[in-house]
Design a protein around this motif. Structure first.
Motif, PDB file in Angstrom:
ATOM      1  N   MET A   1     -47.804 -30.116  86.502  1.00 23.99           N
ATOM      2  CA  MET A   1     -47.183 -28.827  86.307  1.00 23.99           C
ATOM      3  C   MET A   1     -45.865 -28.668  87.037  1.00 23.99           C
ATOM      4  SD  MET A   1     -48.539 -27.161  84.142  1.00 23.99           S
ATOM      5  CE  MET A   1     -49.135 -25.624  83.683  1.00 23.99           C
ATOM      6  N   PRO A   2     -45.662 -29.301  88.181  1.00 24.39           N
ATOM      7  CA  PRO A   2     -44.388 -29.120  88.867  1.00 24.39           C
ATOM      8  C   PRO A   2     -43.207 -29.654  88.038  1.00 24.39           C
ATOM      9  CG  PRO A   2     -45.918 -30.346  90.280  1.00 24.39           C
ATOM     10  CD  PRO A   2     -46.591 -30.096  88.979  1.00 24.39           C
ATOM     11  N   GLU A   3     -43.466 -30.676  87.217  1.00 28.90           N
ATOM     12  CA  GLU A   3     -42.380 -31.222  86.398  1.00 28.90           C
ATOM     13  C   GLU A   3     -41.888 -30.188  85.389  1.00 28.90           C
ATOM     14  OE1 GLU A   3     -43.495 -34.838  84.468  1.00 28.90           O
ATOM     15  OE2 GLU A   3     -44.108 -35.783  86.335  1.00 28.90           O
ATOM     16  N   ILE A   4     -42.779 -29.406  84.800  1.00 26.41           N
ATOM     17  CA  ILE A   4     -42.392 -28.412  83.803  1.00 26.41           C
ATOM     18  C   ILE A   4     -41.560 -27.309  84.451  1.00 26.41           C
ATOM     19  CG2 ILE A   4     -43.249 -26.671  82.191  1.00 26.41           C
ATOM     20  CD1 ILE A   4     -45.606 -28.539  81.653  1.00 26.41           C
ATOM     21  N   SER A   5     -41.973 -26.839  85.601  1.00 27.58           N
ATOM     22  CA  SER A   5     -41.212 -25.780  86.261  1.00 27.58           C
ATOM     23  C   SER A   5     -39.854 -26.307  86.738  1.00 27.58           C
ATOM     24  CB  SER A   5     -42.009 -25.197  87.426  1.00 27.58           C
ATOM     25  OG  SER A   5     -42.238 -26.186  88.405  1.00 27.58           O
ATOM     26  N   GLN A   6     -39.820 -27.566  87.166  1.00 28.81           N
ATOM     27  CA  GLN A   6     -38.548 -28.154  87.588  1.00 28.81           C
ATOM     28  C   GLN A   6     -37.615 -28.302  86.382  1.00 28.81           C
ATOM     29  OE1 GLN A   6     -38.930 -32.062  89.314  1.00 28.81           O
ATOM     30  NE2 GLN A   6     -37.389 -31.600  90.859  1.00 28.81           N
ATOM     31  N   ARG A   7     -38.153 -28.700  85.254  1.00 29.27           N
ATOM     32  CA  ARG A   7     -37.372 -28.833  84.034  1.00 29.27           C
ATOM     33  C   ARG A   7     -36.827 -27.469  83.601  1.00 29.27           C
ATOM     34  NH1 ARG A   7     -40.410 -32.129  79.592  1.00 29.27           N
ATOM     35  NH2 ARG A   7     -40.101 -33.800  81.046  1.00 29.27           N
ATOM     36  N   ARG A   8     -37.664 -26.410  83.699  1.00 25.02           N
ATOM     37  CA  ARG A   8     -37.220 -25.064  83.337  1.00 25.02           C
ATOM     38  C   ARG A   8     -36.117 -24.575  84.262  1.00 25.02           C
ATOM     39  NH1 ARG A   8     -42.892 -22.018  81.944  1.00 25.02           N
ATOM     40  NH2 ARG A   8     -43.201 -23.063  79.945  1.00 25.02           N
ATOM     41  N   SER A   9     -36.228 -24.910  85.518  1.00 24.64           N
ATOM     42  CA  SER A   9     -35.198 -24.463  86.455  1.00 24.64           C
ATOM     43  C   SER A   9     -33.869 -25.169  86.170  1.00 24.64           C
ATOM     44  CB  SER A   9     -35.642 -24.688  87.903  1.00 24.64           C
ATOM     45  OG  SER A   9     -35.832 -26.059  88.156  1.00 24.64           O
ATOM     46  N   TRP A  10     -33.899 -26.452  85.783  1.00 24.33           N
ATOM     47  CA  TRP A  10     -32.665 -27.160  85.425  1.00 24.33           C
ATOM     48  C   TRP A  10     -32.060 -26.579  84.153  1.00 24.33           C
ATOM     49  CZ3 TRP A  10     -29.752 -29.521  88.567  1.00 24.33           C
ATOM     50  CH2 TRP A  10     -30.256 -30.243  89.635  1.00 24.33           C
ATOM     51  N   LEU A  11     -32.893 -26.209  83.206  1.00 24.15           N
ATOM     52  CA  LEU A  11     -32.403 -25.579  81.988  1.00 24.15           C
ATOM     53  C   LEU A  11     -31.753 -24.238  82.308  1.00 24.15           C
ATOM     54  CD1 LEU A  11     -35.239 -26.347  79.410  1.00 24.15           C
ATOM     55  CD2 LEU A  11     -32.898 -27.191  79.374  1.00 24.15           C
ATOM     56  N   LEU A  12     -32.357 -23.475  83.214  1.00 26.55           N
ATOM     57  CA  LEU A  12     -31.799 -22.192  83.616  1.00 26.55           C
ATOM     58  C   LEU A  12     -30.447 -22.383  84.308  1.00 26.55           C
ATOM     59  CD1 LEU A  12     -32.140 -19.142  83.881  1.00 26.55           C
ATOM     60  CD2 LEU A  12     -33.312 -19.543  86.051  1.00 26.55           C
ATOM     61  N   VAL A  13     -30.361 -23.398  85.195  1.00 25.16           N
ATOM     62  CA  VAL A  13     -29.101 -23.686  85.881  1.00 25.16           C
ATOM     63  C   VAL A  13     -28.036 -24.086  84.858  1.00 25.16           C
ATOM     64  CG1 VAL A  13     -27.963 -25.314  87.451  1.00 25.16           C
ATOM     65  CG2 VAL A  13     -30.138 -24.278  88.088  1.00 25.16           C
ATOM     66  N   GLY A  14     -28.399 -24.900  83.874  1.00 28.38           N
ATOM     67  CA  GLY A  14     -27.460 -25.311  82.830  1.00 28.38           C
ATOM     68  C   GLY A  14     -26.987 -24.128  82.011  1.00 28.38           C
ATOM     69  N   ALA A  15     -27.901 -23.218  81.666  1.00 21.32           N
ATOM     70  CA  ALA A  15     -27.520 -22.047  80.877  1.00 21.32           C
ATOM     71  C   ALA A  15     -26.572 -21.150  81.665  1.00 21.32           C
ATOM     72  CB  ALA A  15     -28.762 -21.273  80.460  1.00 21.32           C
ATOM     73  N   VAL A  16     -26.836 -20.960  82.950  1.00 24.10           N
ATOM     74  CA  VAL A  16     -25.962 -20.141  83.789  1.00 24.10           C
ATOM     75  C   VAL A  16     -24.580 -20.796  83.900  1.00 24.10           C
ATOM     76  CG1 VAL A  16     -25.611 -19.307  86.159  1.00 24.10           C
ATOM     77  CG2 VAL A  16     -27.834 -19.043  85.055  1.00 24.10           C
ATOM     78  N   ALA A  17     -24.536 -22.119  84.082  1.00 22.13           N
ATOM     79  CA  ALA A  17     -23.263 -22.825  84.199  1.00 22.13           C
ATOM     80  C   ALA A  17     -22.467 -22.715  82.900  1.00 22.13           C
ATOM     81  CB  ALA A  17     -23.494 -24.294  84.551  1.00 22.13           C
TER      82      ALA A  17
END
Length: 187
Positions: A1-17
């Motif tokens: 499960m930590p991989e999914i949340s880490q992946r979501r956080s990277w997607l969120l960072v990419g969207a913000v950037a």
């Protein structure tokens, strides 16, 4: 499960950037846009066909054979199957920042003999080189051949330098070896 949340956080960072970069793009003023439009990509110089000089055209004479014409002008760029008695020499050059140049010469044969030729006025080789010189230097092409007097002056100056050093002019060259080693080793 930590991989999914880490992946979501990277997607969120990419969207913000991406959102911030789009906002930054819209904040460029007019001067910045003009500066970006002034930058152009490199365009390759395109040279196609046979360059035919004024000197080559002057060598053409009615009555020459096809082989003689080919030796002067080279192989033609266009050979039409339906017009075998006609050779077309076309030359184009496209360079960045310079208007494209195109020249054409058409040679007509009567059987195997040159009948006539027509086309654009061709530049001399020197005029063509000056026109395509990217450095923009115009002027006379230097002579790359020494005269006999210049060669004699060089030889006498070299001999004087050798005698000043205490060597004789003939001692300037090392002696030749008595025999040379073989080029390939024996097997």
């Amino acid at each position: 499960m930590p991989e999914i949340s880490q992946r979501r956080s990277w997607l969120l960072v990419g969207a913000v950037a991406a959102t911030l970069s789009l906002a930054a793009c819209s904040s460029f003023n007019e001067r910045s846009r003009n500066a970006l439009n002034a930058i152009t990509p490199y365009k390759v110089e395109v040279v196609q066909g046979n360059f035919v000089s004024k000197e080559q055209v002057e060598q053409l004479k009615p009555g020459m054979s096809r082989q003689q014409v080919r030796e002067i002008l080279g192989t033609s760029l266009l050979n039409d199957v339906f017009h075998s008695n006609r050779w077309d020499y076309v030359f184009t050059i496209r360079r960045q920042g310079v208007e494209a140049q195109q020249r054409r010469l058409t040679v007509f044969f009567n059987g195997e003999v040159l009948d006539r030729f027509e086309g654009d006025t061709m530049p001399s080789e020197q005029e063509f080189v000056a026109a395509v010189d990217a450095r923009g230097r115009a002027g006379k092409v230097p002579v790359l051949e020494a005269t006999e007097d210049q060669l004699k002056k060089f030889d006498t100056a070299k001999d004087k330098a050798k005698t000043a050093e205490g060597d004789s002019p003939s001692a300037a060259l090392p002696p030749l070896p008595p025999s040379y080693p073989p080029l390939e080793s024996g097997r």
